[in-house]
Design a protein around this motif. Sequence first.
Motif, PDB file in Angstrom:
ATOM      1  N   CYS A  94       6.596  -5.063  -1.534  1.00 32.91           N
ATOM      2  CA  CYS A  94       5.202  -5.021  -1.476  1.00 32.91           C
ATOM      3  C   CYS A  94       4.525  -5.958  -2.445  1.00 32.91           C
ATOM      4  O   CYS A  94       3.468  -6.487  -2.030  1.00 32.91           O
ATOM      5  CB  CYS A  94       4.456  -3.448  -1.961  1.00 32.91           C
ATOM      6  SG  CYS A  94       5.135  -2.528  -0.531  1.00 32.91           S
TER       7      CYS A  94
ATOM      8  N   ALA B  62       2.489  -8.350   0.044  1.00 27.14           N
ATOM      9  CA  ALA B  62       1.066  -7.750   0.208  1.00 27.14           C
ATOM     10  C   ALA B  62      -0.055  -8.876   0.552  1.00 27.14           C
ATOM     11  O   ALA B  62      -0.847  -8.521   1.651  1.00 27.14           O
ATOM     12  CB  ALA B  62       0.453  -6.928  -1.186  1.00 27.14           C
TER      13      ALA B  62
ATOM     14  N   TYR C  33      -3.133  -2.641  -2.792  1.00 26.51           N
ATOM     15  CA  TYR C  33      -1.921  -2.843  -3.179  1.00 26.51           C
ATOM     16  C   TYR C  33      -1.159  -1.527  -3.477  1.00 26.51           C
ATOM     17  O   TYR C  33      -0.045  -1.327  -3.230  1.00 26.51           O
ATOM     18  CB  TYR C  33      -1.806  -3.805  -4.243  1.00 26.51           C
ATOM     19  CG  TYR C  33      -0.625  -3.895  -4.928  1.00 26.51           C
ATOM     20  CD1 TYR C  33       0.678  -4.695  -4.452  1.00 26.51           C
ATOM     21  CD2 TYR C  33      -0.379  -3.262  -6.266  1.00 26.51           C
ATOM     22  CE1 TYR C  33       1.753  -4.787  -5.056  1.00 26.51           C
ATOM     23  CE2 TYR C  33       0.813  -3.362  -6.802  1.00 26.51           C
ATOM     24  CZ  TYR C  33       1.996  -4.025  -6.168  1.00 26.51           C
ATOM     25  OH  TYR C  33       3.391  -4.111  -6.952  1.00 26.51           O
TER      26      TYR C  33
ATOM     27  N   TYR D 152      -0.420   0.420  -0.700  1.00 29.22           N
ATOM     28  CA  TYR D 152       0.672  -0.053  -0.094  1.00 29.22           C
ATOM     29  C   TYR D 152       1.973   0.346  -0.418  1.00 29.22           C
ATOM     30  O   TYR D 152       3.008   0.784   0.067  1.00 29.22           O
ATOM     31  CB  TYR D 152       0.596  -1.647   0.263  1.00 29.22           C
ATOM     32  CG  TYR D 152       1.612  -2.221   0.857  1.00 29.22           C
ATOM     33  CD1 TYR D 152       2.224  -1.909   2.058  1.00 29.22           C
ATOM     34  CD2 TYR D 152       1.761  -3.645   0.877  1.00 29.22           C
ATOM     35  CE1 TYR D 152       2.961  -2.272   3.008  1.00 29.22           C
ATOM     36  CE2 TYR D 152       2.611  -4.235   1.656  1.00 29.22           C
ATOM     37  CZ  TYR D 152       3.268  -3.815   2.580  1.00 29.22           C
ATOM     38  OH  TYR D 152       3.982  -4.547   3.609  1.00 29.22           O
TER      39      TYR D 152
END
Length: 245
Positions: free
Chosen positions: A182, A186, A197, A200
């Motif tokens: 990620c 991202a 973020y 995520y």
Amino acid sequence: MKSGQTAAAAPEARTSRAVFARVSTPYYPVLMSLFVGIMLISNIAATKGVGLFGGWLVTDGAFFLFPLSYVIGDVISEVYGFKAMRRTILTGFGILLLASLAFTATIELPPLDDYENQEALESVVGAVPQLVAASLAGYLVGEFLNSYVLVKMKARTGERRLWARLIGSTVVGEFFDTLVFCSIAAPVIGATSFGSYVSYVVAGFVWKTAVEIIVMPGTYAVVRYLKRAEPSYAEELQRNPAPQA
């Protein structure tokens, strides 16, 4: 030169019949193929950022498929061991790298004058190289840790407590996989703010770990079947009996 060395160097000289190598069992090659296929498909699907529940939950298009790679990784590690899983991971690494190079080369090839999808192609697979870098970094860390933790736990518990190995190894592997992936991916999917973020990362980790728990009965069934179906596993189990509770 000794006769044995001659025969080994030129096996075709010993017979006029067509000779082929024998695949002992089909299970490991099938599992490896599924693992690599899931990784390849996931890297393409992950190019799309997805906002579930009105955008409150940020993820990518591979969220429903990618967790299965860890399930298969657990099965391979439990039945075939760390070396077999390492071979699987490195095979996947090579295939993903080849895919990235192939997509890059395809984009750079001159299109026909009437070809109207160049921009669309670039917008989708053009992002794949960065996602491949994110995936490779994440899954090399995550899958190796997942397999290593599972095998080390099995060395202490023998055939007992498979549930603990599946959950424990997944928590470690998925956490580091998700964090690394990620952090790199991202910006590609559009999760550019700190809040998106964090969403995520958290959503990815919780979801992937939950999938492992949800499908655990199926994982148990596959592991049990393979342990019975693989002749070498029964042989090893007889030579090294599981510790008694």
